[in-house]
Design a protein around this motif. Sequence first.
Motif, PDB file in Angstrom:
ATOM      1  N   TYR A  41      -7.280 -13.786   0.878  1.00  0.00           N
ATOM      2  CA  TYR A  41      -5.932 -13.499   1.394  1.00  0.00           C
ATOM      3  C   TYR A  41      -5.983 -12.560   2.600  1.00  0.00           C
ATOM      4  O   TYR A  41      -5.266 -12.748   3.573  1.00  0.00           O
ATOM      5  N   ARG A  42      -6.840 -11.537   2.507  1.00  0.00           N
ATOM      6  CA  ARG A  42      -6.966 -10.598   3.629  1.00  0.00           C
ATOM      7  C   ARG A  42      -7.452 -11.322   4.886  1.00  0.00           C
ATOM      8  O   ARG A  42      -6.938 -11.103   5.975  1.00  0.00           O
ATOM      9  N   ASN A  46      -2.756 -12.466   4.904  1.00  0.00           N
ATOM     10  CA  ASN A  46      -1.735 -12.350   3.861  1.00  0.00           C
ATOM     11  C   ASN A  46      -1.982 -11.036   3.110  1.00  0.00           C
ATOM     12  O   ASN A  46      -2.498 -11.011   1.997  1.00  0.00           O
ATOM     13  N   TYR A  47      -1.600  -9.947   3.762  1.00  0.00           N
ATOM     14  CA  TYR A  47      -1.944  -8.619   3.271  1.00  0.00           C
ATOM     15  C   TYR A  47      -1.202  -8.242   1.989  1.00  0.00           C
ATOM     16  O   TYR A  47      -1.746  -7.535   1.152  1.00  0.00           O
ATOM     17  N   GLU A  48       0.010  -8.720   1.836  1.00  0.00           N
ATOM     18  CA  GLU A  48       0.786  -8.403   0.634  1.00  0.00           C
ATOM     19  C   GLU A  48       0.105  -8.969  -0.620  1.00  0.00           C
ATOM     20  O   GLU A  48      -0.070  -8.267  -1.612  1.00  0.00           O
ATOM     21  N   GLU A  49      -0.287 -10.236  -0.557  1.00  0.00           N
ATOM     22  CA  GLU A  49      -0.980 -10.851  -1.696  1.00  0.00           C
ATOM     23  C   GLU A  49      -2.346 -10.208  -1.914  1.00  0.00           C
ATOM     24  O   GLU A  49      -2.756 -10.010  -3.057  1.00  0.00           O
ATOM     25  N   MET A  51      -3.217  -7.146  -1.302  1.00  0.00           N
ATOM     26  CA  MET A  51      -3.048  -5.827  -1.909  1.00  0.00           C
ATOM     27  C   MET A  51      -2.667  -5.946  -3.388  1.00  0.00           C
ATOM     28  O   MET A  51      -3.162  -5.178  -4.215  1.00  0.00           O
ATOM     29  N   LYS A  52      -1.836  -6.915  -3.731  1.00  0.00           N
ATOM     30  CA  LYS A  52      -1.482  -7.124  -5.142  1.00  0.00           C
ATOM     31  C   LYS A  52      -2.726  -7.366  -5.984  1.00  0.00           C
ATOM     32  O   LYS A  52      -2.885  -6.807  -7.072  1.00  0.00           O
ATOM     33  N   LYS A  55      -5.011  -4.316  -6.296  1.00  0.00           N
ATOM     34  CA  LYS A  55      -4.476  -3.364  -7.276  1.00  0.00           C
ATOM     35  C   LYS A  55      -4.769  -3.814  -8.698  1.00  0.00           C
ATOM     36  O   LYS A  55      -5.098  -2.993  -9.558  1.00  0.00           O
ATOM     37  N   VAL A  82      -7.207  -3.466   4.390  1.00  0.00           N
ATOM     38  CA  VAL A  82      -5.876  -4.067   4.513  1.00  0.00           C
ATOM     39  C   VAL A  82      -4.963  -3.133   5.295  1.00  0.00           C
ATOM     40  O   VAL A  82      -4.285  -3.556   6.240  1.00  0.00           O
ATOM     41  N   GLN A  86      -3.217  -3.501   9.177  1.00  0.00           N
ATOM     42  CA  GLN A  86      -1.781  -3.351   9.391  1.00  0.00           C
ATOM     43  C   GLN A  86      -1.462  -2.133  10.268  1.00  0.00           C
ATOM     44  O   GLN A  86      -0.310  -1.735  10.377  1.00  0.00           O
TER      45      GLN A  86
END
Length: 114
Positions: A41-42, A46-49, A51-52, A55, A82, A86
């Motif tokens: 994803y990175r 797609n940084y939001e996915e 990071m999810k 985590k 990530v 950004q």
Amino acid sequence: AQGNYEEAMDLYKKSLEIKKKNLGEDHSSVADAYNNMAIVYRAQGNYEEAMKLYKKSLEIYKKNLGEDHSSVATTYNNMALVFEAQDNHEEAMKLYKKSLEIDKKNLGEDHSSV
């Protein structure tokens, strides 16, 4: 890297399901799968996915391996990447420092990786 992210993600998702079924939701191998998916994803931006999933993997690593395990340090480092992508350099630096502190504890101040 050839950039065939879709195929990579499909394989990681299959791997994740097998690991969850055979090892349980909270096994460190499940965290490895989340981490690998987050890397894809990175790479796609797609940084939001990403990071999810970082985590999720971090939570599992801490629970199973402890706060000072090298996998925790690597995940902090990946999360920092990530933030850096950004342009959130302040948050990135916080996580790089956490990662470095864990590596220092585990490897010593004079290790080449530190």
